[in-house]
Write an enzyme that holds these catalytic residues in place. Structure first.
Site, PDB file in Angstrom:
ATOM      1  N   HIS A  92      48.406  51.655  49.447  1.00  0.00           N
ATOM      2  CA  HIS A  92      49.713  51.132  49.043  1.00  0.00           C
ATOM      3  C   HIS A  92      50.497  52.208  48.291  1.00  0.00           C
ATOM      4  O   HIS A  92      49.904  53.099  47.673  1.00  0.00           O
ATOM      5  CB  HIS A  92      49.521  49.892  48.161  1.00  0.00           C
ATOM      6  CG  HIS A  92      48.695  48.831  48.830  1.00  0.00           C
ATOM      7  ND1 HIS A  92      47.383  48.566  48.478  1.00  0.00           N
ATOM      8  CD2 HIS A  92      48.991  48.010  49.863  1.00  0.00           C
ATOM      9  CE1 HIS A  92      46.913  47.598  49.262  1.00  0.00           C
ATOM     10  NE2 HIS A  92      47.865  47.247  50.119  1.00  0.00           N
ATOM     11  N   ASP A 121      41.444  51.349  49.913  1.00  0.00           N
ATOM     12  CA  ASP A 121      41.940  50.285  50.786  1.00  0.00           C
ATOM     13  C   ASP A 121      42.557  50.809  52.080  1.00  0.00           C
ATOM     14  O   ASP A 121      43.058  50.019  52.883  1.00  0.00           O
ATOM     15  CB  ASP A 121      42.903  49.348  50.040  1.00  0.00           C
ATOM     16  CG  ASP A 121      43.813  50.070  49.085  1.00  0.00           C
ATOM     17  OD1 ASP A 121      43.893  51.316  49.160  1.00  0.00           O
ATOM     18  OD2 ASP A 121      44.458  49.395  48.255  1.00  0.00           O
ATOM     19  N   ASP A 143      45.609  55.740  47.620  1.00  0.00           N
ATOM     20  CA  ASP A 143      45.510  54.292  47.837  1.00  0.00           C
ATOM     21  C   ASP A 143      46.433  53.937  49.013  1.00  0.00           C
ATOM     22  O   ASP A 143      47.474  54.562  49.193  1.00  0.00           O
ATOM     23  CB  ASP A 143      45.981  53.571  46.571  1.00  0.00           C
ATOM     24  CG  ASP A 143      45.802  52.067  46.629  1.00  0.00           C
ATOM     25  OD1 ASP A 143      44.862  51.559  45.992  1.00  0.00           O
ATOM     26  OD2 ASP A 143      46.618  51.402  47.303  1.00  0.00           O
ATOM     27  N   HIS A 184      50.635  50.524  40.531  1.00  0.00           N
ATOM     28  CA  HIS A 184      51.863  49.776  40.853  1.00  0.00           C
ATOM     29  C   HIS A 184      52.680  49.401  39.618  1.00  0.00           C
ATOM     30  O   HIS A 184      53.854  49.042  39.731  1.00  0.00           O
ATOM     31  CB  HIS A 184      51.527  48.477  41.591  1.00  0.00           C
ATOM     32  CG  HIS A 184      50.978  48.677  42.971  1.00  0.00           C
ATOM     33  ND1 HIS A 184      51.626  49.432  43.924  1.00  0.00           N
ATOM     34  CD2 HIS A 184      49.845  48.219  43.567  1.00  0.00           C
ATOM     35  CE1 HIS A 184      50.905  49.427  45.042  1.00  0.00           C
ATOM     36  NE2 HIS A 184      49.822  48.714  44.847  1.00  0.00           N
TER      37      HIS A 184
HETATM   38 ZN    ZN Z   1      46.111  49.480  47.153  1.00  0.00          ZN
END
Ligand code: ZN
Length: 370
Positions: A182, A268, A180, A143
């Site tokens: 996200h 996740d 992931d 991120h």
């Molecule tokens: Zn994540």
């Protein structure tokens, strides 16, 4: 057996900071938790390493630490002003420079070590010292924007590793596949106009960040066409992940002709994860690893590197990670998923699967993937 590197360091498990209850800063109506702290706590990663020690898998890997990423490596991605602000705060007790990225005293050194693990893992694969490699980098990186840390990520570990490899002339054409749950907004931002680095992110739509990860974002300038976002609706499970890999990810990777496949590997998307609403299982991560290994064998002499990103179930991440590392190394040390039967029963029903499949078909049309 393959020659698989496992890059980790106990110091990375000592990263800490902030007074949080889950994702929320404590205060107002948010009561501190008895066992407080961010979901990105060391236990998921430490328990993976411990499980590997207990089964003996660690013995089948080439286990090592690495040097901290140095200033020259870091400034290929991050402005010196950000690094200086980070170091100063770290030297004076810790703090927070972005969004949901607290760190304690010495957090700068731990973050540069985390980046260093990814740098060393990728370099060892590209130099032919290892067949493939896994970096247990913590804090995670995908991120982090060049000048703005967010989503528990303080330095852009994989981007730093790739820029280092490019600068040293170790490879030119890269693929980063981010599974992931996200969106890999940081990696996307770093390489958005770089035609040599294809960035692909499979993620739950509108999870985190809320405003990035749309399929419309395909790259900029010279990098037009070298970014692919695959946002999946909440509730998608094993079959949808496998279909997305075969139908969308593989054609894009094959067309790019990479010299190495790099995975931003978060766990996740797992059914039990507290930060998402997806239904992947340990077998999903095992099967996705099998796929990327087969693709790497076909396209780039098996060269594959993974960096650990998210994954917040302390109980389940170890079994997911163990499955991935079993596959990478072809080790016979097995840690059966104790929740396999339960989670298989909780996959979407036929009507939901048909819906998810139709969404992927629409996405393939939109992305012009055939
Ligand atoms: Zn994540």
């Amino acid at each position: 057996m393959r020659k698989t590197g496992f890059f980790w360091d106990e110091k990375c498990f000592w990263h800490s900071g902030g007074n949080y209850a889950g994702n929320l800063p404590v205060g107002g109506l948010v009561q501190p938790l008895a066992a407080g702290g961010l979901p990105e706590n060391p236990e998921t990663k430490r328990r993976l390493k411990n499980l590997m020690d207990v089964t003996g898998l660690t013995q089948d890997l080439i286990t090592q630490t690495a040097e901290n990423a140095d200033h020259e490596m870091l400034t290929r991605v991050h402005p010196a002003s950000y690094l200086e602000a980070f170091r100063q705060a770290s030297d004076t007790g810790g703090g927070e420079l972005g969004l949901r990225t607290p760190f304690g005293p010495g957090g700068y050194e731990i973050a540069t070590l985390s980046a260093g693990l990814s740098v060393a893992a990728l370099e060892a694969v590209l130099r032919g010292k290892l067949d493939n490699a896994y970096a247990l980098s913590r804090p995670p990186g995908h991120h982090c924007l060049p000048d703005f840390p967010n989503g528990f990520c303080l330095l852009a570990n994989l981007s730093i590793a790739i820029r280092n490899a490019q600068a040293k002339g170790l490879a030119k054409r890269f693929v980063v596949l981010d599974w992931d749950v996200h969106h890999g907004n940081g990696t996307e931002a770093v390489f958005i106009d770089d035609p040599d680095v294809l960035t692909i992110s499979i993620h739950q739509e509108r999870n985190y960040p809320l405003d990035t990860g749309d399929a419309q974002v395909r790259g900029e300038g010279a990098g037009q066409g070298t970014n692919m976002n695959i946002p999946l609706p909440p509730g998608a499970g094993h079959a949808t992940y496998m279909e997305a890999m075969e139908r969308l990810v593989y054609p894009a990777i094959r067309a790019h002709e990479p010299e190495v496949i790099v995975i931003a590997n978060g766990y996740d998307a797992a059914l039990i994860d507290p930060l998402s609403c997806m239904l992947a299982t340990a077998d999903t991560f095992r099967q996705m690893t099998r796929l990327v290994m087969a693709w790497a064998d076909d396209l780039c002499d098996g060269r594959l590197m993974m960096a650990h990103e998210g994954g917040y179930s302390e109980v389940y991440v170890p079994f997911c990670g163990h499955a991935v590392l079993e596959e990478m190394s072809a080790s016979k040390r097995h840690a059966p998923d104790p929740l396999a039967e339960t989670f298989a029963a909780r996959q979407p029903n036929a009507a939901a699967e048909a819906f998810f499949s139709s969404q992927l078909a629409d996405l393939a049309t939109f992305l012009n993937v055939t």
